[in-house]
Design a protein around this motif. Structure first.
Motif, PDB file in Angstrom:
ATOM      1  N   VAL A  31       0.869  -1.178   0.000  1.00 27.26           N
ATOM      2  CA  VAL A  31       0.000   0.000   0.000  1.00 27.26           C
ATOM      3  C   VAL A  31       0.906   1.228   0.000  1.00 27.26           C
ATOM      4  O   VAL A  31       1.928   1.245   0.686  1.00 27.26           O
ATOM      5  CB  VAL A  31      -0.920   0.015   1.243  1.00 27.26           C
ATOM      6  CG1 VAL A  31      -1.677   1.332   1.371  1.00 27.26           C
ATOM      7  CG2 VAL A  31      -1.898  -1.156   1.195  1.00 27.26           C
ATOM      8  N   ARG A  32       0.532   2.235  -0.749  1.00 29.16           N
ATOM      9  CA  ARG A  32       1.315   3.474  -0.778  1.00 29.16           C
ATOM     10  C   ARG A  32       1.019   4.284   0.477  1.00 29.16           C
ATOM     11  O   ARG A  32      -0.141   4.517   0.831  1.00 29.16           O
ATOM     12  CB  ARG A  32       0.977   4.293  -2.027  1.00 29.16           C
ATOM     13  CG  ARG A  32       1.813   5.565  -2.125  1.00 29.16           C
ATOM     14  CD  ARG A  32       1.632   6.278  -3.436  1.00 29.16           C
ATOM     15  NE  ARG A  32       2.356   5.547  -4.464  1.00 29.16           N
ATOM     16  CZ  ARG A  32       1.915   5.402  -5.710  1.00 29.16           C
ATOM     17  NH1 ARG A  32       0.772   5.921  -6.079  1.00 29.16           N
ATOM     18  NH2 ARG A  32       2.632   4.750  -6.583  1.00 29.16           N
ATOM     19  N   ALA A  33       2.080   4.721   1.155  1.00 30.52           N
ATOM     20  CA  ALA A  33       1.943   5.539   2.368  1.00 30.52           C
ATOM     21  C   ALA A  33       1.267   6.865   2.036  1.00 30.52           C
ATOM     22  O   ALA A  33       1.303   7.335   0.897  1.00 30.52           O
ATOM     23  CB  ALA A  33       3.322   5.782   2.983  1.00 30.52           C
ATOM     24  N   THR A  34       0.662   7.455   3.052  1.00 35.73           N
ATOM     25  CA  THR A  34      -0.018   8.743   2.875  1.00 35.73           C
ATOM     26  C   THR A  34       0.642   9.803   3.744  1.00 35.73           C
ATOM     27  O   THR A  34       1.455   9.503   4.610  1.00 35.73           O
ATOM     28  CB  THR A  34      -1.503   8.642   3.273  1.00 35.73           C
ATOM     29  OG1 THR A  34      -1.592   8.305   4.668  1.00 35.73           O
ATOM     30  CG2 THR A  34      -2.236   7.599   2.448  1.00 35.73           C
ATOM     31  N   VAL A  35       0.239  11.032   3.498  1.00 33.54           N
ATOM     32  CA  VAL A  35       0.637  12.138   4.363  1.00 33.54           C
ATOM     33  C   VAL A  35      -0.566  12.469   5.242  1.00 33.54           C
ATOM     34  O   VAL A  35      -1.692  12.040   4.968  1.00 33.54           O
ATOM     35  CB  VAL A  35       1.082  13.379   3.543  1.00 33.54           C
ATOM     36  CG1 VAL A  35       2.343  13.053   2.739  1.00 33.54           C
ATOM     37  CG2 VAL A  35      -0.032  13.863   2.627  1.00 33.54           C
ATOM     38  N   GLY A 144       7.944   6.675  -3.447  1.00 38.56           N
ATOM     39  CA  GLY A 144       9.298   6.753  -3.973  1.00 38.56           C
ATOM     40  C   GLY A 144      10.209   5.653  -3.496  1.00 38.56           C
ATOM     41  O   GLY A 144      11.353   5.587  -3.907  1.00 38.56           O
ATOM     42  N   SER A 145       9.707   4.738  -2.636  1.00 35.61           N
ATOM     43  CA  SER A 145      10.555   3.639  -2.172  1.00 35.61           C
ATOM     44  C   SER A 145      10.653   2.580  -3.258  1.00 35.61           C
ATOM     45  O   SER A 145       9.853   2.545  -4.182  1.00 35.61           O
ATOM     46  CB  SER A 145      10.005   3.028  -0.889  1.00 35.61           C
ATOM     47  OG  SER A 145       8.778   2.385  -1.141  1.00 35.61           O
ATOM     48  N   ALA A 146      11.625   1.720  -3.141  1.00 31.76           N
ATOM     49  CA  ALA A 146      11.829   0.669  -4.140  1.00 31.76           C
ATOM     50  C   ALA A 146      10.560  -0.151  -4.297  1.00 31.76           C
ATOM     51  O   ALA A 146       9.954  -0.564  -3.334  1.00 31.76           O
ATOM     52  CB  ALA A 146      12.980  -0.225  -3.710  1.00 31.76           C
ATOM     53  N   GLY A 147      10.156  -0.358  -5.529  1.00 35.10           N
ATOM     54  CA  GLY A 147       8.988  -1.173  -5.810  1.00 35.10           C
ATOM     55  C   GLY A 147       7.683  -0.412  -5.806  1.00 35.10           C
ATOM     56  O   GLY A 147       6.653  -0.952  -6.090  1.00 35.10           O
ATOM     57  N   SER A 148       7.711   0.882  -5.498  1.00 33.09           N
ATOM     58  CA  SER A 148       6.452   1.618  -5.463  1.00 33.09           C
ATOM     59  C   SER A 148       6.080   2.164  -6.825  1.00 33.09           C
ATOM     60  O   SER A 148       5.040   2.764  -6.984  1.00 33.09           O
ATOM     61  CB  SER A 148       6.521   2.772  -4.453  1.00 33.09           C
ATOM     62  OG  SER A 148       7.362   3.799  -4.923  1.00 33.09           O
TER      63      SER A 148
END
Length: 163
Positions: A31-35, A144-148
């Motif tokens: 899951v992509r992190a949020t702000v 922006g992390s690897a695999g995202s």
């Protein structure tokens, strides 16, 4: 009494069988992190079914609304829309990824932070109409992390700025 016990056990076994997880392998669920204050994010993974099934519903306790979405080019404009079901042909891997099919988690109940694990329940339906569920544990990755599939923004050189 013995007959009642046996009947109850058989009923429980049949019920458990109907709710057994689908024969679907899940790889690289994230899951992509949020702000802070962000109310939506996406979940991504690779799904490979042993028999033809469809993903017909998704749920997650971190979101008020969870849906299967598709990104598609429409008259030179990229549009996102909900799809009511996603076919998983037997033996073929279907990738849920940024820019394509994905799980959309909306009305988030809080920030989703890198390092968290988000449970996502997938509901499958076979050709016979029988439904089964599978709970996936999706790791949260920073944007922006690897695999995202989203490159990190380059660091800006502020040494020349007068601030």
């Amino acid at each position: 009494m013995k007959t009642l016990l046996i009947s109850s056990l058989l009923a429980l076994s049949a019920s458990a069988w109907a709710q057994a997880p689908a024969s679907v392998d899940v790889k690289d669920a994230w899951v992509r992190a949020t702000v802070a204050q962000q109310k939506a994010t996406g979940a991504f993974m690779q799904l490979t079914a042993k028999a033809d099934v469809r993903v017909v519903e998704v749920r997650s306790p971190v979101a008020g609304i969870a849906q299967i979405h598709e990104m598609a080019l429409d008259k030179d404009v990229m549009r996102m829309r909900e799809v009511k079901g996603l076919a998983l042909p037997a033996g073929r891997t279907v990738e849920l990824k940024p820019g394509g099919y994905h799980v959309m988690l909306m009305d988030l109940k809080g920030q989703v932070k890198a390092g968290d694990v988000v449970p996502v329940t997938l509901v499958f339906e076979g050709k016979d109409g029988q439904r089964s569920t599978l709970e996936v544990k999706a790791a949260v990755r920073a944007l922006g992390s690897a695999g995202s599939a989203a490159p990190a923004a380059p660091a800006e050189d502020h040494s020349k700025h007068k601030h």
